[in-house]
Design a protein around this motif. Structure first.
Motif, PDB file in Angstrom:
ATOM      1  N   PHE A 259     109.563  -6.767  43.978  1.00  0.00           N
ATOM      2  CA  PHE A 259     110.786  -7.399  44.508  1.00  0.00           C
ATOM      3  C   PHE A 259     110.864  -7.218  46.027  1.00  0.00           C
ATOM      4  N   ASN A 260     110.518  -6.008  46.496  1.00  0.00           N
ATOM      5  CA  ASN A 260     110.531  -5.738  47.942  1.00  0.00           C
ATOM      6  C   ASN A 260     109.581  -6.690  48.672  1.00  0.00           C
ATOM      7  N   THR A 261     108.391  -6.846  48.099  1.00  0.00           N
ATOM      8  CA  THR A 261     107.384  -7.737  48.697  1.00  0.00           C
ATOM      9  C   THR A 261     107.879  -9.186  48.705  1.00  0.00           C
ATOM     10  N   ALA A 262     108.508  -9.607  47.605  1.00  0.00           N
ATOM     11  CA  ALA A 262     109.013 -10.987  47.519  1.00  0.00           C
ATOM     12  C   ALA A 262     110.065 -11.225  48.608  1.00  0.00           C
TER      13      ALA A 262
ATOM     14  N   LEU B 245     109.830 -13.791  51.760  1.00  0.00           N
ATOM     15  CA  LEU B 245     110.883 -14.802  51.939  1.00  0.00           C
ATOM     16  C   LEU B 245     111.430 -14.744  53.361  1.00  0.00           C
ATOM     17  N   VAL B 246     111.661 -13.515  53.867  1.00  0.00           N
ATOM     18  CA  VAL B 246     112.179 -13.338  55.227  1.00  0.00           C
ATOM     19  C   VAL B 246     111.181 -13.890  56.238  1.00  0.00           C
TER      20      VAL B 246
ATOM     21  N   ASP C 144     112.462 -14.367  62.970  1.00  0.00           N
ATOM     22  CA  ASP C 144     112.996 -13.687  64.173  1.00  0.00           C
ATOM     23  C   ASP C 144     113.782 -12.440  63.774  1.00  0.00           C
ATOM     24  N   ALA C 145     113.728 -11.427  64.673  1.00  0.00           N
ATOM     25  CA  ALA C 145     114.440 -10.178  64.404  1.00  0.00           C
ATOM     26  C   ALA C 145     115.950 -10.429  64.359  1.00  0.00           C
ATOM     27  N   ASP C 146     116.597  -9.841  63.361  1.00  0.00           N
ATOM     28  CA  ASP C 146     118.046  -9.969  63.183  1.00  0.00           C
ATOM     29  C   ASP C 146     118.508  -8.705  62.456  1.00  0.00           C
TER      30      ASP C 146
ATOM     31  N   ARG D 201     120.987  -8.085  60.617  1.00  0.00           N
ATOM     32  CA  ARG D 201     121.437  -8.309  59.224  1.00  0.00           C
ATOM     33  C   ARG D 201     120.245  -8.422  58.291  1.00  0.00           C
ATOM     34  N   ILE D 202     119.182  -9.106  58.759  1.00  0.00           N
ATOM     35  CA  ILE D 202     117.955  -9.225  57.966  1.00  0.00           C
ATOM     36  C   ILE D 202     117.307  -7.839  57.835  1.00  0.00           C
ATOM     37  N   GLY D 203     117.359  -7.081  58.951  1.00  0.00           N
ATOM     38  CA  GLY D 203     116.811  -5.726  58.939  1.00  0.00           C
ATOM     39  C   GLY D 203     117.465  -4.878  57.866  1.00  0.00           C
ATOM     40  N   ARG D 204     118.811  -5.006  57.735  1.00  0.00           N
ATOM     41  CA  ARG D 204     119.537  -4.232  56.707  1.00  0.00           C
ATOM     42  C   ARG D 204     119.071  -4.618  55.313  1.00  0.00           C
ATOM     43  N   VAL D 205     118.890  -5.938  55.097  1.00  0.00           N
ATOM     44  CA  VAL D 205     118.435  -6.413  53.772  1.00  0.00           C
ATOM     45  C   VAL D 205     117.062  -5.811  53.456  1.00  0.00           C
ATOM     46  N   LEU D 206     116.157  -5.845  54.458  1.00  0.00           N
ATOM     47  CA  LEU D 206     114.802  -5.302  54.241  1.00  0.00           C
ATOM     48  C   LEU D 206     114.842  -3.791  54.021  1.00  0.00           C
TER      49      LEU D 206
END
Ligand SMILES: Nc1ncnc2c1ncn2[C@@H]1O[C@H](COP(=O)(O)OP(=O)(O)OP(=O)(O)O)[C@@H](O)[C@H]1O
Length: 121
Positions: free
Chosen positions: A72-75, A79-80, A86-88, A90-95
């Motif tokens: 799931f982490n890899t998926a 997807l990201v 681009d660095a964000d 909010r995306i960082g928190r999701v990852l």
């Protein structure tokens, strides 16, 4: 319900894409190599220590839990990379949360392995 040729080919297709996804994830992410080596070590120890059937079930569930979390982490990472390279923050928190899922599954599996190992020594 009868299994028709078209049903069978649909199931064949589902297994094929799932297996392709598994091979792709292992090929592209080194983390699977680490998890694979750990799983082999645990299985070797379980064979050497002649663990009970229920202990095998718990160990296999733990290994499966870690690999499932890593898939799931890899998926999510893939997807990201496609949808938002681009660095964000909010995306960082999701990852980070997805990575935390792998950490929780791995620590839990390690504790399970230690408890089973301790009861056998
Ligand atoms: N687009 C992004 N925006 C913000 N932070 C990001 C982004 N991509 C990665 N990061 C940060 O970098 C960390 C590592 O992400 P990355 O996708 O590089 O995983 P990785 O270390 O390559 O993991 P793996 O070894 O499983 O591939 C993330 O947890 C996150 O904190």
């Amino acid at each position: 319900m009868m299994s028709t040729p078209s049903n069978r080919s649909r199931w064949h297709q589902k297994f094929r894409v799932a297996f392709t996804g598994l091979v792709e994830a292992v090929r592209m992410h080194n983390s699977f190599h680490v998890h694979g080596v750990m799983a082999i070590l645990v299985i070797a120890a379980a064979i050497t220590l002649n663990v009970q059937p229920w202990q095998w079930c718990v160990l296999i569930l733990s290994i499966g839990g870690v690999l499932t979390a890593e898939l799931f982490n890899t998926a999510i990472e893939e997807l990201v990379r496609v949808l938002h390279p681009d660095a964000d923050p909010r995306i960082g928190r999701v990852l980070d949360i997805a990575a935390a899922a792998v950490l929780v599954a791995s620590v839990t599996a390690a504790i399970v392995g230690l408890v089973i190992g301790y009861t056998l020594c």
